[in-house]
Design an enzyme around this catalytic site. Structure first.
Site, PDB file in Angstrom:
ATOM      1  N   SER A 123       0.881  -1.237   0.016  1.00 14.98           N
ATOM      2  CA  SER A 123       0.082  -0.055  -0.132  1.00 14.98           C
ATOM      3  C   SER A 123       0.825   1.307  -0.222  1.00 14.98           C
ATOM      4  O   SER A 123       0.753   2.160  -0.711  1.00 14.98           O
ATOM      5  CB  SER A 123      -0.948   0.085   1.295  1.00 14.98           C
ATOM      6  OG  SER A 123      -1.926  -1.076   1.128  1.00 14.98           O
ATOM      7  N   LYS A 130       0.968   7.133  -6.712  1.00 11.07           N
ATOM      8  CA  LYS A 130      -0.034   8.099  -7.027  1.00 11.07           C
ATOM      9  C   LYS A 130       0.250   9.595  -6.601  1.00 11.07           C
ATOM     10  O   LYS A 130      -0.030  10.523  -7.088  1.00 11.07           O
ATOM     11  CB  LYS A 130      -1.242   7.857  -6.141  1.00 11.07           C
ATOM     12  CG  LYS A 130      -2.035   6.373  -6.532  1.00 11.07           C
ATOM     13  CD  LYS A 130      -3.048   5.856  -5.849  1.00 11.07           C
ATOM     14  CE  LYS A 130      -3.429   4.365  -6.291  1.00 11.07           C
ATOM     15  NZ  LYS A 130      -4.099   3.732  -5.441  1.00 11.07           N
ATOM     16  N   GLN A 174      -6.644   4.494   0.614  1.00 12.33           N
ATOM     17  CA  GLN A 174      -6.009   3.414  -0.179  1.00 12.33           C
ATOM     18  C   GLN A 174      -6.436   2.044   0.524  1.00 12.33           C
ATOM     19  O   GLN A 174      -6.898   2.000   1.685  1.00 12.33           O
ATOM     20  CB  GLN A 174      -4.535   3.685   0.221  1.00 12.33           C
ATOM     21  CG  GLN A 174      -3.637   2.387  -0.214  1.00 12.33           C
ATOM     22  CD  GLN A 174      -3.699   2.301  -1.846  1.00 12.33           C
ATOM     23  OE1 GLN A 174      -3.366   3.516  -2.468  1.00 12.33           O
ATOM     24  NE2 GLN A 174      -3.780   1.094  -2.479  1.00 12.33           N
TER      25      GLN A 174
END
Lengths: 344, 344
Positions: A123, A130, A174
């Site tokens: 993650s 991103k 997330q």
């Protein structure tokens, strides 16, 4: 009175783990339990309920799917490898331009908030990607990192305070969240990123969807379900295949386009596809591989080497749906900012 | 703070004209224009947008569909005529009992408000039928009649004031509205009545939907679209056929169940159906007929006499989906009242 609208934006990242992005103008969180569909239907009759349960049985075909690049391609039909990276670049270059114009004209830029709960290394990696993607197009990003044992309330409060912040136009949570936390969001105003990415990949590859028979494999709220609705808006004829479908191969063999978002590695074999079909592979399934750098590699839902013998075009994994999904996330954040600032 | 929930209940009546029933806790009306899908998509990204435009080409098969009862049935396969009236009676007798219990225990009954705009004689007839159905089960009904040239605001205000009335648990706006008025409702809490009626007809006829291939013809927001989602909740494999579908016959011939809600008389011919299939015909298309009492008779979407040669079960028109749709309207009103009064 505040508009009774919430902006929501779900995203399946270029990863085996979907992420959730949203910008809500009203508080719309509720606890989410996986009831049986019948039970759920009685409690709430929302048309788009929770994900329906799907446990896929192991692929039926016995011979193993060959590993990448060991089968010679049939050169009678040279398939197009749909390049997700270059399509993503195309989308992102448009975003760069618009963000620049926004900054010049009103001295504002779009803002994306990212909420990361817990310490999962994968993650953390995806969030980093991103944030980097935001930086590259001039979108401002903020990250809130919360501990693994963080109560659900705190996640909700974090999202709510981002939601109050007028400089934030998208909020991405997330996924996966730690088991104890689950959020159900209502009223998506944005189309989920991965679903929209599939449409972008097809349209930008010059595929006319009108009247095409499309088999969508998987019916999740994040991909399969919204995708089936989007495809219908483009006048495609859609069949939705799931774990309870008795003859998935027959349906996919009748399809001009097969889009798989089942999350099952090598579910779709070459024999499932008709000659000349187009394949969009949303699956990103980690396969253990001690010889690779991170101990695993990513496999799509489609047996790629077998498909190459048959298809006219296919997206690779990675490098297909993934980068376009991130580009759509940026694009949604930009659109949200434009709406907030009253720009057309 | 008031719950951000609106109760909505769309209904396709036992008629060629759909009606709309809703009970909204918040004002959620907005103006509704029929844009092209692409344009609309840019303006709003709600997953369930407006109805997609469908103009069906005239049925392709040339021989005319035989009028009812002139073709002898193939007695090798005696089809079940699914009796909508008796299934509706079954549902209504449950409602009668529950309404009685509600009255006994808390001295309240469910209330349905009906809004009728204009002087259409057919609409007046349908409204009368619904009011009669309410009376028969003990549901209180109120009707607001508005003139043809009534401005949209006034319709909205009428609905809003019913919405404020705690004795009203469902509001039905009889469709079609005069051209100038159009309402878009968000967040359906109730499943549209006609879509739910199709499911009731199948389940109460003992059909197990799990794993069945179902062809849904038509993709309207009132029937086809919600129906395709409902069928998926029951784990059916759904293909949605519309006016742009290139090979509707091929898809219907692969289906274990065919549900038609296209609104095109005799669209589905016997040759479209595989032996033993089950047909639910939602279509109620008026066919001019000077010899009949009202100058027309109602025809389904399915060529009934041809279908009888092939199917294992079929709903007639009238007497199939129609009465069950009204029973579902009553049932939704009851459920809404139970929710309002905190009864399980």
């Amino acid at each position: 009175m505040r508009a009774l609208v919430s902006r929501i934006n779900r995203e399946l990242a270029a990863t085996p783990r979907p992420s959730l992005a949203l910008k809500s103008l009203g508080s719309r969180f509720s606890h989410h339990h996986h009831d049986s569909p019948t039970k759920k239907e009685k409690k709430s009759s929302y048309i788009l309920g929770p994900d329906l349960p799907d446990i896929w049985s192991p692929p039926r075909s016995t011979p193993p799917c060959p590993p990448p690049s060991q089968t010679p391609v049939d050169f009678e039909l040279i398939p197009t490898i749909i390049d997700g990276k270059s399509i993503a670049d195309e989308i992102r270059s448009g975003i760069v331009k618009e963000v620049y114009q926004m900054k010049e004209s009103i001295s504002k830029v779009p803002g994306l908030a990212v909420v990361l709960v817990g310490q999962r290394r994968d993650s953390q990696t995806y969030v980093r990607h991103k944030i980097k993607a935001c930086q590259e197009v001039g979108i401002r990003s903020l990250t809130a990192e919360l501990p693994d044992d963080c109560p659900e309330d705190e996640v909700v409060n974090t999202v709510s305070s981002f939601n109050e912040d007028p400089s934030i136009h998208g909020i991405l949570v997330q996924l996966p969240l730690p088991q104890v936390i689950s959020l159900t969001i209502l009223e998506p105003l944005f189309i989920p990123c991965a679903a929209k990415a599939c449409i972008e990949l097809l349209l930008r590859s010059g595929v006319d969807l009108k009247g095409k028979n499309v088999a969508v494999i998987g019916r999740s709220k994040v991909v399969g379900l919204p995708l089936s609705l989007l495809l219908q808006r483009h006048h495609a004829t859609v069949s939705i295949i799931h774990a309870f479908t008795k003859n998935p191969e027959d349906i996919t063999r009748g399809a001009d386009i097969v889009i798989s978002a089942a999350g099952v590695a090598n579910l779709v074999r070459g024999s499932w596809l008709k000659k000349g079909t187009i394949v969009i592979d949303v699956g990103t399934n980690p396969i253990e591989d001690p010889s690779s750098e991170h101990g695993y590699y990513l496999s799509g839902d489609v047996c790629y080497e077998e498909a190459l013998q048959v298809v006219s075009a296919i997206t690779p994994v990675p490098g297909g749906v993934g980068p376009v999904t991130i580009a759509v996330l940026l694009s949604n954040t930009l659109d949200s900012a434009k709406r907030a600032y009253g720009l057309s």
